[in-house]
Write a protein that holds these residues in place. Structure first.
Motif, PDB file in Angstrom:
ATOM      1  N   ILE A 112       1.027  -1.107  -0.107  1.00  0.00           N
ATOM      2  CA  ILE A 112       0.045   0.025  -0.069  1.00  0.00           C
ATOM      3  C   ILE A 112       0.930   1.195  -0.147  1.00  0.00           C
ATOM      4  O   ILE A 112       1.254   1.939   1.152  1.00  0.00           O
ATOM      5  CB  ILE A 112      -0.885  -0.003   1.284  1.00  0.00           C
ATOM      6  CG1 ILE A 112      -1.799  -1.186   1.265  1.00  0.00           C
ATOM      7  CG2 ILE A 112      -2.019   1.027   0.920  1.00  0.00           C
ATOM      8  CD1 ILE A 112      -2.617  -1.461   2.449  1.00  0.00           C
TER       9      ILE A 112
ATOM     10  N   VAL B 160       0.941   4.555   2.565  1.00  0.00           N
ATOM     11  CA  VAL B 160       0.444   4.186   4.011  1.00  0.00           C
ATOM     12  C   VAL B 160       1.778   3.875   4.645  1.00  0.00           C
ATOM     13  O   VAL B 160       2.363   2.985   4.202  1.00  0.00           O
ATOM     14  CB  VAL B 160      -0.673   3.089   4.119  1.00  0.00           C
ATOM     15  CG1 VAL B 160      -0.842   2.751   5.502  1.00  0.00           C
ATOM     16  CG2 VAL B 160      -1.851   3.637   3.456  1.00  0.00           C
TER      17      VAL B 160
ATOM     18  N   PHE C  91     -11.952   2.298  -4.835  1.00  0.00           N
ATOM     19  CA  PHE C  91     -11.146   1.679  -3.619  1.00  0.00           C
ATOM     20  C   PHE C  91     -10.580   0.455  -4.002  1.00  0.00           C
ATOM     21  O   PHE C  91     -11.079  -0.464  -4.659  1.00  0.00           O
ATOM     22  CB  PHE C  91     -11.752   1.572  -2.506  1.00  0.00           C
ATOM     23  CG  PHE C  91     -11.879   2.702  -1.582  1.00  0.00           C
ATOM     24  CD1 PHE C  91     -10.786   3.022  -0.869  1.00  0.00           C
ATOM     25  CD2 PHE C  91     -13.173   3.493  -1.382  1.00  0.00           C
ATOM     26  CE1 PHE C  91     -10.596   4.179  -0.147  1.00  0.00           C
ATOM     27  CE2 PHE C  91     -12.891   4.493  -0.653  1.00  0.00           C
ATOM     28  CZ  PHE C  91     -11.879   4.930   0.150  1.00  0.00           C
ATOM     29  N   ASP C  92      -9.296   0.189  -3.754  1.00  0.00           N
ATOM     30  CA  ASP C  92      -8.553  -1.011  -3.951  1.00  0.00           C
ATOM     31  C   ASP C  92      -9.119  -1.938  -2.615  1.00  0.00           C
ATOM     32  O   ASP C  92      -8.792  -1.841  -1.611  1.00  0.00           O
ATOM     33  CB  ASP C  92      -7.212  -0.946  -3.762  1.00  0.00           C
ATOM     34  CG  ASP C  92      -6.427  -2.261  -3.629  1.00  0.00           C
ATOM     35  OD1 ASP C  92      -7.195  -3.359  -3.589  1.00  0.00           O
ATOM     36  OD2 ASP C  92      -5.197  -2.242  -3.908  1.00  0.00           O
TER      37      ASP C  92
ATOM     38  N   ALA D  66      -6.708  -4.010  -0.439  1.00  0.00           N
ATOM     39  CA  ALA D  66      -5.958  -3.107   0.508  1.00  0.00           C
ATOM     40  C   ALA D  66      -6.999  -2.669   1.684  1.00  0.00           C
ATOM     41  O   ALA D  66      -6.485  -2.910   2.761  1.00  0.00           O
ATOM     42  CB  ALA D  66      -5.551  -1.884  -0.207  1.00  0.00           C
ATOM     43  N   LEU D  67      -7.925  -2.722   1.225  1.00  0.00           N
ATOM     44  CA  LEU D  67      -9.157  -2.366   2.476  1.00  0.00           C
ATOM     45  C   LEU D  67      -9.342  -3.267   3.525  1.00  0.00           C
ATOM     46  O   LEU D  67      -9.115  -3.323   4.498  1.00  0.00           O
ATOM     47  CB  LEU D  67     -10.576  -1.845   2.062  1.00  0.00           C
ATOM     48  CG  LEU D  67     -11.614  -1.399   2.559  1.00  0.00           C
ATOM     49  CD1 LEU D  67     -11.012   0.237   2.949  1.00  0.00           C
ATOM     50  CD2 LEU D  67     -12.780  -1.101   1.680  1.00  0.00           C
TER      51      LEU D  67
ATOM     52  N   LEU E 203      -6.180  -3.903   5.591  1.00  0.00           N
ATOM     53  CA  LEU E 203      -6.200  -2.880   6.842  1.00  0.00           C
ATOM     54  C   LEU E 203      -7.338  -3.453   7.950  1.00  0.00           C
ATOM     55  O   LEU E 203      -6.882  -3.223   8.983  1.00  0.00           O
ATOM     56  CB  LEU E 203      -6.489  -1.396   6.430  1.00  0.00           C
ATOM     57  CG  LEU E 203      -5.487  -1.033   5.246  1.00  0.00           C
ATOM     58  CD1 LEU E 203      -5.770   0.374   4.671  1.00  0.00           C
ATOM     59  CD2 LEU E 203      -3.945  -0.959   6.182  1.00  0.00           C
TER      60      LEU E 203
ATOM     61  N   ALA F 213      -9.842   2.724   7.673  1.00  0.00           N
ATOM     62  CA  ALA F 213      -9.029   2.400   6.586  1.00  0.00           C
ATOM     63  C   ALA F 213      -9.150   3.110   5.099  1.00  0.00           C
ATOM     64  O   ALA F 213      -8.372   3.359   4.522  1.00  0.00           O
ATOM     65  CB  ALA F 213      -9.661   0.910   6.274  1.00  0.00           C
ATOM     66  N   ARG F 214     -10.520   3.737   5.038  1.00  0.00           N
ATOM     67  CA  ARG F 214     -10.667   4.533   3.878  1.00  0.00           C
ATOM     68  C   ARG F 214      -9.819   5.708   3.941  1.00  0.00           C
ATOM     69  O   ARG F 214      -9.188   6.121   2.796  1.00  0.00           O
ATOM     70  CB  ARG F 214     -11.956   4.627   3.691  1.00  0.00           C
ATOM     71  CG  ARG F 214     -13.037   3.732   3.266  1.00  0.00           C
ATOM     72  CD  ARG F 214     -14.581   3.818   3.166  1.00  0.00           C
ATOM     73  NE  ARG F 214     -15.326   2.757   2.691  1.00  0.00           N
ATOM     74  CZ  ARG F 214     -15.540   2.339   1.472  1.00  0.00           C
ATOM     75  NH1 ARG F 214     -15.153   3.114   0.518  1.00  0.00           N
ATOM     76  NH2 ARG F 214     -15.984   1.040   1.029  1.00  0.00           N
TER      77      ARG F 214
ATOM     78  N   LEU G 232      -6.274   5.111   3.107  1.00  0.00           N
ATOM     79  CA  LEU G 232      -6.114   4.543   1.744  1.00  0.00           C
ATOM     80  C   LEU G 232      -6.473   5.979   0.764  1.00  0.00           C
ATOM     81  O   LEU G 232      -5.840   6.067  -0.353  1.00  0.00           O
ATOM     82  CB  LEU G 232      -7.323   3.677   1.186  1.00  0.00           C
ATOM     83  CG  LEU G 232      -6.913   2.175   1.624  1.00  0.00           C
ATOM     84  CD1 LEU G 232      -7.931   1.108   1.143  1.00  0.00           C
ATOM     85  CD2 LEU G 232      -5.512   1.621   1.145  1.00  0.00           C
TER      86      LEU G 232
ATOM     87  N   ALA H 235      -3.043   7.601   1.069  1.00  0.00           N
ATOM     88  CA  ALA H 235      -2.135   7.161   0.136  1.00  0.00           C
ATOM     89  C   ALA H 235      -2.327   7.348  -1.079  1.00  0.00           C
ATOM     90  O   ALA H 235      -1.320   7.646  -2.072  1.00  0.00           O
ATOM     91  CB  ALA H 235      -2.276   5.484   0.386  1.00  0.00           C
ATOM     92  N   PHE H 236      -3.508   7.491  -1.715  1.00  0.00           N
ATOM     93  CA  PHE H 236      -3.848   7.969  -3.090  1.00  0.00           C
ATOM     94  C   PHE H 236      -3.387   9.397  -3.385  1.00  0.00           C
ATOM     95  O   PHE H 236      -2.750   9.603  -4.169  1.00  0.00           O
ATOM     96  CB  PHE H 236      -5.175   8.051  -3.381  1.00  0.00           C
ATOM     97  CG  PHE H 236      -5.861   8.168  -4.718  1.00  0.00           C
ATOM     98  CD1 PHE H 236      -5.617   7.386  -5.596  1.00  0.00           C
ATOM     99  CD2 PHE H 236      -6.639   9.473  -4.711  1.00  0.00           C
ATOM    100  CE1 PHE H 236      -5.908   8.136  -6.943  1.00  0.00           C
ATOM    101  CE2 PHE H 236      -6.799   9.979  -5.985  1.00  0.00           C
ATOM    102  CZ  PHE H 236      -6.546   8.942  -7.183  1.00  0.00           C
TER     103      PHE H 236
END
Lengths: 254, 483
Positions: A90, A93, B429-430, B433-434, B437, B447-448, B451, B454-455
């Motif tokens: 990820i 993160v 959303f991936d 990955a969700l 987490l 988690a959102r 992410l 992260a995006f």
């Protein structure tokens, strides 16, 4: 600790688990072996709560609590940990921020205050040493740029940090060379205690030379067809999975 | 119905092309025609819309005719305004028939009634909404476009000159740069702004000055009656100077609807550096049509960080950078997080005119609910601009199932020895990955947030100012919670 009864589960309408029973007590290590497609990884994912896996029948109790009705995060907070076969990268993160968030959410669930920054960093240092995971984590994204071995070791490191009751290692040995395998196994052995339990899912007997299980179960066609002690793993290694297929087939015929 | 409506709009548009008197006659004809349709087909509502649109246009013409010639300052300003107004009359308000406004329908905005003066601006406004924690700044506050000396603070420092633009008309450096850049584009709102702007600021960072703190311009919309503001800024960063400029947009809670047209021209001289942040934090009542035109000289650096958050109903940003000398570097970064029924459109132009320059552009859009984001990035590499290095990337994440993103990366290359790339992605959303987490005990909501951070990371980690970066990350988090 964990009680699985007549568990049936399907993925995209295809039934994978077909009435699986398993009892695990605190302090035990159970190995689950089986040929490709027998449902090993499905079991791990169903226990962790992946949504694409649908449980159609049966029950799973963790210390008497119905696990199947909990969200993935609540299962983790109750003490279930899945070490992924393919840990996700990820980017963006950070490892540290991720772990801190996870630990604090678990603590909040248990009614504990957030961890102090200093205590957290000490814990990171200590656990990294314990599981021999030297990768620099500060300022690095979660699993990003990690080698296959590093990703698996990061899973064990997370396991050490989160201290779950029940840890499920899903083919943690796949893609590891012998040195990495030893390090991962040593880490797991350090974390074994009378209060926690492990489910070690593996395709090969090799890992079990390093993580010695109390029980070995053979999963075939969605059910556990044979259980025994570590000697069963050796027998499997010697005779191959065809032996299981034949005997299981014969039993089914009866 | 829709087809008919468009036709009506176009008719009106056509009428705008004539001069005032002819146009009014023509409008009468259209109105009659509409009345007919109205009685036959029950389209009275649309007729009204057209008429009201017309009235803002009329109102602007009246405002132009009634305005007093600029008292102080060079006569040429009146000339510039006059020419600009003619251009606006010729262009008219844009419609979705214009390629640059294809997804950006301004008709609902210009068909409302607005005051053109700030008679209902509030004397006391709160600027807390724009506060950036742990950041010490030179603060400039504009209330409905007008410089407010009482709320501004700490701006009396060496190397920094800040003047309300209406007091700058007689300055040589103002005359030298004003309307030299933005007015060369075909944006009708620039022409209208040049003709009719009333306020704004003129900022100079003098030669060799390196400002210690960022300049923080806070734009507050406050008027209690619907208001159309036209604000004009000119920023000149002289040779070897360095500055950070942060512009925040906020709305007073009890403000009425407002439409704001802001045009900023920026000149970055030789070897000067400017880091320029836009933080769009305004409320639902506020709509913006902004145009920023940057002109860069040799060895200069201009970085723009354009961030929009849930709130303002309608935002259109035009950001154009002209690299008109060699060894120039420009970076355009954007983070847009939308929610509700918001509309945010970012149009950028990076214009490589000379050799050995570098540009780098990265925009990220995240849309929630039923909101819409538009990205249109155009890079020109002109014939002279050999050895250009130009990069452009736009990534989009659709969170709201009914949200929409329109993106158009464009590259026009006329030189033959250049390195250019552009790309664009649209995704959701991936879920892997969700789940990863969540399987560690992190709630789905958190988690959102992780992410989305992260995006946006590719962009936010380029922010030169770490405090602003942290603040923006916090705003992203807030925007997701409220979204």
């Amino acid at each position: 600790m964990l009680s699985i009864k007549k568990l049936h589960a399907e993925v995209e309408g295809k039934e994978i688990l077909k009435g699986l029973d398993l009892e695990i007590n605190a302090g035990e290590v159970h190995a689950i072996m089986g040929p490709n497609g027998s449902g090993k990884s499905t079991l791990g994912n169903v226990l962790a709560g992946r949504e694409s896996y649908e449980v159609t029948e049966g029950e799973v109790l963790l210390d008497g609590r119905d696990l199947l009705e909990l969200s993935p995060e609540d299962r983790a907070r109750e003490g279930v940990f899945l070490a992924f076969q393919y840990p996700v990268e990820i980017p963006g993160v950070s490892n540290i921020n991720f772990l801190k968030t996870a630990i604090n959410e678990i603590r909040e669930y248990k009614g504990l205050p957030p961890v102090e920054a200093r205590d957290f960093l000490n814990m990171v240092k200590e656990k990294q040493k314990l599981v021999e995971f030297e990768a620099k984590l500060a300022n690095r994204s979660l699993n990003e740029g990690f080698s296959g071995g590093e990703k698996k070791r990061n899973e064990i490191f997370q396991l050490a940090m989160l201290q779950p009751k029940l840890a499920i290692l899903d083919e943690t040995d796949s893609g590891l060379d012998i040195d990495a395998l030893r390090i991962v196994a040593r880490g797991v052995n350090q974390l074994r205690s009378k209060d926690n339990a492990f489910i070690v899912i593996t395709h090969y007997q090799r890992l079990l030379e390093y993580i010695v299980p109390d029980f070995v179960h053979v999963l075939y066609n969605g059910r556990i067809v044979r259980s025994g002690t570590k000697e069963l793993a050796l027998e499997l290694e010697e005779k191959g999975y065809d032996w299981i297929k034949e005997t299981a087939g014969a039993e089914n015929a009866i | 119905m829709i087809g008919l409506k468009r036709q009506l709009v176009r008719k009106t548009q056509y009428k705008h092309k004539g001069d005032t008197i002819e146009r009014e006659e023509a409008t009468t004809v259209v109105d009659e025609a509409l009345a007919e349709i109205g009685s036959n087909g029950g389209l009275t509502k649309q007729t009204m819309i057209t008429q009201v649109t017309d009235s803002l246009y009329k109102q602007l013409i009246r405002a132009y005719e009634e305005r007093m010639p600029t008292e102080e300052g060079p006569h040429s300003l009146d000339e510039i305004r006059g020419q600009a107004f003619k251009r606006f009359e010729k262009l008219g308000f844009p419609t979705v028939k214009h390629e640059d406004w294809k997804y950006t329908n301004v008709q609902p905005l210009i068909s409302q009634n607005y005051l053109l003066d700030t008679s209902t601006s509030q004397a006391e406004v709160a600027i807390g909404k724009a506060a950036i924690p742990n950041l010490d700044t030179y603060r400039v506050v504009l209330v409905d476009g007008i410089f407010n000396a009482e709320l501004s603070s700490g701006i009396d420092v060496p190397g920094l000159h800040i003047l309300p633009i209406q007091e700058a008309f007689d300055q040589l450096s103002f005359a030298k740069y004003f309307a030299e850049y933005a007015d060369k584009t075909d944006n009708p709102f620039v022409a209208l702004n040049t003709a009719l702007f009333k306020s704004g600021v003129f900022i100079t960072v003098t030669k060799n000055s390196v400002l210690e703190k960022p300049i923080h311009i806070i734009h507050v919309a406050s008027a209690t009656e619907p208001l159309f503001t036209q604000t004009r800024n000119l920023y000149v960063i002289e040779a070897n100077a360095e500055a950070e400029l942060i512009e925040s947009f906020i709305t007073e809670d009890n403000a009425a609807n407002n439409l704001n047209s802001l045009v900023s021209e920026i000149v970055v001289h030789e070897n000067a550096k400017l880091h320029h942040y836009y933080l769009q934090l305004a409320g639902k009542q506020s709509s913006y049509i902004n145009h920023t035109e940057i002109y860069q000289k040799k060895y200069s650096l201009y970085n723009n960080y354009n961030c929009s958050f849930p709130g303002s109903a309608f935002v259109r940003n035009n950001i154009n950078v002209r690299l008109d000398d060699s060894q120039v570097e420009s970076h355009l970064y954007g983070v847009t997080l939308t929610a509700g029924n918001q509309f945010v459109d970012n149009h950028t132009v990076v214009d490589h005119l000379k050799p050995h320059c570098e540009s780098y552009e990265w925009y990220k859009n995240i849309t929630q609910d039923t909101s819409t984001a538009v990205f249109n990035g155009k890079i020109f590499v002109r014939l002279d601009a050999q050895k250009t290095n130009a990069f452009q990337q736009n990534n989009n994440m659709l969170i709201g199932e009914k949200s929409a993103i329109y993106t158009k990366p464009q590259l026009e290359i006329f030189a033959d020895d250049v390195k250019c790339s552009h790309g664009c992605t649209i995704g959701q959303f991936d879920n892997q990955a969700l789940f990863y987490l969540r399987s560690r005990g992190i709630s789905e909501a958190q988690a959102r947030v992780l992410l989305v951070h992260a995006f946006a990371f590719d962009v936010t980690n380029r922010f030169a100012n770490a405090t602003v970066r942290k603040y923006v990350e916090h705003l992203v988090e807030q925007g997701l919670e409220n979204g």
